[in-house]
Motif scaffolding. Sequence first.
Motif, PDB file in Angstrom:
ATOM      1  N   MET A 217      16.182  -4.129  30.841  1.00 39.44           N
ATOM      2  CA  MET A 217      15.139  -4.251  31.836  1.00 39.44           C
ATOM      3  C   MET A 217      14.393  -5.564  31.639  1.00 39.44           C
ATOM      4  O   MET A 217      14.018  -5.908  30.518  1.00 39.44           O
ATOM      5  CB  MET A 217      14.161  -3.083  31.678  1.00 39.44           C
ATOM      6  CG  MET A 217      12.967  -3.159  32.592  1.00 39.44           C
ATOM      7  SD  MET A 217      11.940  -1.696  32.346  1.00 39.44           S
ATOM      8  CE  MET A 217      10.352  -2.445  32.447  1.00 39.44           C
ATOM      9  N   ILE A 218      14.222  -6.282  32.701  1.00 38.39           N
ATOM     10  CA  ILE A 218      13.495  -7.549  32.634  1.00 38.39           C
ATOM     11  C   ILE A 218      12.041  -7.306  33.042  1.00 38.39           C
ATOM     12  O   ILE A 218      11.772  -6.801  34.130  1.00 38.39           O
ATOM     13  CB  ILE A 218      14.144  -8.617  33.532  1.00 38.39           C
ATOM     14  CG1 ILE A 218      15.532  -8.947  32.991  1.00 38.39           C
ATOM     15  CG2 ILE A 218      13.263  -9.859  33.619  1.00 38.39           C
ATOM     16  CD1 ILE A 218      16.273 -10.008  33.780  1.00 38.39           C
ATOM     17  N   TYR A 219      11.146  -7.638  32.134  1.00 41.06           N
ATOM     18  CA  TYR A 219       9.711  -7.493  32.394  1.00 41.06           C
ATOM     19  C   TYR A 219       9.182  -8.743  33.094  1.00 41.06           C
ATOM     20  O   TYR A 219       9.687  -9.847  32.858  1.00 41.06           O
ATOM     21  CB  TYR A 219       8.943  -7.363  31.076  1.00 41.06           C
ATOM     22  CG  TYR A 219       9.055  -6.034  30.392  1.00 41.06           C
ATOM     23  CD1 TYR A 219       8.117  -5.041  30.614  1.00 41.06           C
ATOM     24  CD2 TYR A 219      10.088  -5.786  29.490  1.00 41.06           C
ATOM     25  CE1 TYR A 219       8.201  -3.819  29.964  1.00 41.06           C
ATOM     26  CE2 TYR A 219      10.180  -4.566  28.837  1.00 41.06           C
ATOM     27  CZ  TYR A 219       9.236  -3.590  29.076  1.00 41.06           C
ATOM     28  OH  TYR A 219       9.327  -2.387  28.430  1.00 41.06           O
ATOM     29  N   PRO A 220       8.126  -8.599  33.899  1.00 40.03           N
ATOM     30  CA  PRO A 220       7.430  -9.796  34.386  1.00 40.03           C
ATOM     31  C   PRO A 220       6.628 -10.395  33.228  1.00 40.03           C
ATOM     32  O   PRO A 220       6.196  -9.669  32.332  1.00 40.03           O
ATOM     33  CB  PRO A 220       6.515  -9.268  35.489  1.00 40.03           C
ATOM     34  CG  PRO A 220       6.365  -7.808  35.226  1.00 40.03           C
ATOM     35  CD  PRO A 220       7.574  -7.363  34.450  1.00 40.03           C
ATOM     36  N   ILE A 221       6.446 -11.707  33.260  1.00 41.01           N
ATOM     37  CA  ILE A 221       5.698 -12.405  32.215  1.00 41.01           C
ATOM     38  C   ILE A 221       4.222 -12.471  32.616  1.00 41.01           C
ATOM     39  O   ILE A 221       3.885 -12.848  33.738  1.00 41.01           O
ATOM     40  CB  ILE A 221       6.237 -13.844  32.004  1.00 41.01           C
ATOM     41  CG1 ILE A 221       7.741 -13.838  31.707  1.00 41.01           C
ATOM     42  CG2 ILE A 221       5.441 -14.564  30.922  1.00 41.01           C
ATOM     43  CD1 ILE A 221       8.153 -13.429  30.341  1.00 41.01           C
ATOM     44  N   VAL A 222       3.363 -12.109  31.679  1.00 40.98           N
ATOM     45  CA  VAL A 222       1.913 -12.146  31.887  1.00 40.98           C
ATOM     46  C   VAL A 222       1.445 -13.601  31.825  1.00 40.98           C
ATOM     47  O   VAL A 222       1.789 -14.335  30.900  1.00 40.98           O
ATOM     48  CB  VAL A 222       1.205 -11.295  30.811  1.00 40.98           C
ATOM     49  CG1 VAL A 222      -0.303 -11.465  30.889  1.00 40.98           C
ATOM     50  CG2 VAL A 222       1.595  -9.830  30.947  1.00 40.98           C
ATOM     51  N   MET A 223       0.662 -14.000  32.817  1.00 37.40           N
ATOM     52  CA  MET A 223       0.192 -15.382  32.921  1.00 37.40           C
ATOM     53  C   MET A 223      -1.149 -15.608  32.215  1.00 37.40           C
ATOM     54  O   MET A 223      -1.907 -14.684  31.967  1.00 37.40           O
ATOM     55  CB  MET A 223       0.031 -15.785  34.397  1.00 37.40           C
ATOM     56  CG  MET A 223       1.332 -15.888  35.172  1.00 37.40           C
ATOM     57  SD  MET A 223       2.376 -17.264  34.647  1.00 37.40           S
ATOM     58  CE  MET A 223       3.616 -16.411  33.686  1.00 37.40           C
ATOM     59  N   TYR A 224      -1.393 -16.881  31.957  1.00 41.28           N
ATOM     60  CA  TYR A 224      -2.653 -17.359  31.391  1.00 41.28           C
ATOM     61  C   TYR A 224      -3.827 -16.705  32.130  1.00 41.28           C
ATOM     62  O   TYR A 224      -3.803 -16.592  33.351  1.00 41.28           O
ATOM     63  CB  TYR A 224      -2.724 -18.882  31.529  1.00 41.28           C
ATOM     64  CG  TYR A 224      -4.015 -19.467  31.036  1.00 41.28           C
ATOM     65  CD1 TYR A 224      -4.171 -19.813  29.698  1.00 41.28           C
ATOM     66  CD2 TYR A 224      -5.089 -19.671  31.901  1.00 41.28           C
ATOM     67  CE1 TYR A 224      -5.358 -20.341  29.235  1.00 41.28           C
ATOM     68  CE2 TYR A 224      -6.283 -20.200  31.435  1.00 41.28           C
ATOM     69  CZ  TYR A 224      -6.412 -20.527  30.105  1.00 41.28           C
ATOM     70  OH  TYR A 224      -7.593 -21.048  29.644  1.00 41.28           O
ATOM     71  N   GLY A 225      -4.836 -16.308  31.363  1.00 39.47           N
ATOM     72  CA  GLY A 225      -6.023 -15.701  31.954  1.00 39.47           C
ATOM     73  C   GLY A 225      -6.056 -14.196  31.797  1.00 39.47           C
ATOM     74  O   GLY A 225      -7.114 -13.583  31.919  1.00 39.47           O
ATOM     75  N   ASP A 226      -4.907 -13.571  31.507  1.00 40.28           N
ATOM     76  CA  ASP A 226      -4.880 -12.131  31.305  1.00 40.28           C
ATOM     77  C   ASP A 226      -5.481 -11.820  29.925  1.00 40.28           C
ATOM     78  O   ASP A 226      -5.107 -12.444  28.938  1.00 40.28           O
ATOM     79  CB  ASP A 226      -3.441 -11.614  31.381  1.00 40.28           C
ATOM     80  CG  ASP A 226      -3.385 -10.101  31.464  1.00 40.28           C
ATOM     81  OD1 ASP A 226      -3.864  -9.432  30.515  1.00 40.28           O
ATOM     82  OD2 ASP A 226      -2.869  -9.581  32.469  1.00 40.28           O
ATOM     83  N   PRO A 227      -6.395 -10.846  29.858  1.00 42.63           N
ATOM     84  CA  PRO A 227      -7.043 -10.527  28.580  1.00 42.63           C
ATOM     85  C   PRO A 227      -6.077 -10.133  27.455  1.00 42.63           C
ATOM     86  O   PRO A 227      -6.377 -10.350  26.283  1.00 42.63           O
ATOM     87  CB  PRO A 227      -7.974  -9.353  28.921  1.00 42.63           C
ATOM     88  CG  PRO A 227      -8.132  -9.378  30.398  1.00 42.63           C
ATOM     89  CD  PRO A 227      -6.929 -10.058  30.966  1.00 42.63           C
ATOM     90  N   VAL A 228      -4.915  -9.576  27.774  1.00 39.16           N
ATOM     91  CA  VAL A 228      -3.964  -9.169  26.731  1.00 39.16           C
ATOM     92  C   VAL A 228      -3.505 -10.367  25.891  1.00 39.16           C
ATOM     93  O   VAL A 228      -3.165 -10.216  24.717  1.00 39.16           O
ATOM     94  CB  VAL A 228      -2.751  -8.394  27.320  1.00 39.16           C
ATOM     95  CG1 VAL A 228      -1.778  -9.335  28.033  1.00 39.16           C
ATOM     96  CG2 VAL A 228      -2.027  -7.612  26.233  1.00 39.16           C
TER      97      VAL A 228
END
Length: 184
Positions: free
Chosen positions: A1-12
């Motif tokens: 499964m390919i996950y979307p990549i979390v972008m800059y600015g996300d608190p995680v």
Amino acid sequence: MIYPIVMYGDPVLRQRAKDIEQGTDLKQLIEDMYETMHGASGIGLAAPQIGKAIRLFIVDGTVLEDEPTLADFKKAFINPLIVEESGEAWEYEEGCLSIPNIREKVARKAKLKIRYFDEQWNPREEEFDGLKARIIQHEYDHIEGKLFVDYLPGLKKRLLKGKLADISKGKVDTDYRIIAPLKK
């Protein structure tokens, strides 16, 4: 499964990731992370970059055919701890899947010693240098809540402020799926 990549600015991306309970089955997640990373043409991926605040990252330098020192460099690091960094700091241009289309020179120490568990939960302690050390340091920063842009001088950060704001709004071209925290 390919996950979307979390972008800059996300608190995680800014929180220190939590340790994973020893013995947890991570086989599928690690496979999915490799698939996600390769799909985005990356050489490293940390769990926070797919929205999971756990202490796990993977590296795969084998895809860089012009770097023979990375020919066997593919592994997962579970609950890693950098024990020591040493040697002269050296600059190298870094990029990040969570900060696409921005590359900047970052100075990092040349060598490190790291303790971690491998995919079978075997404890390991290894030393790395050169590009291997740099890739590990970059990914390790992710599980500590740091990004490569944090190392840039103030003026450079201010010059990138608009681009970083656009990335957090999803106004960026990538050939992989993303999650932008401020996308409306």
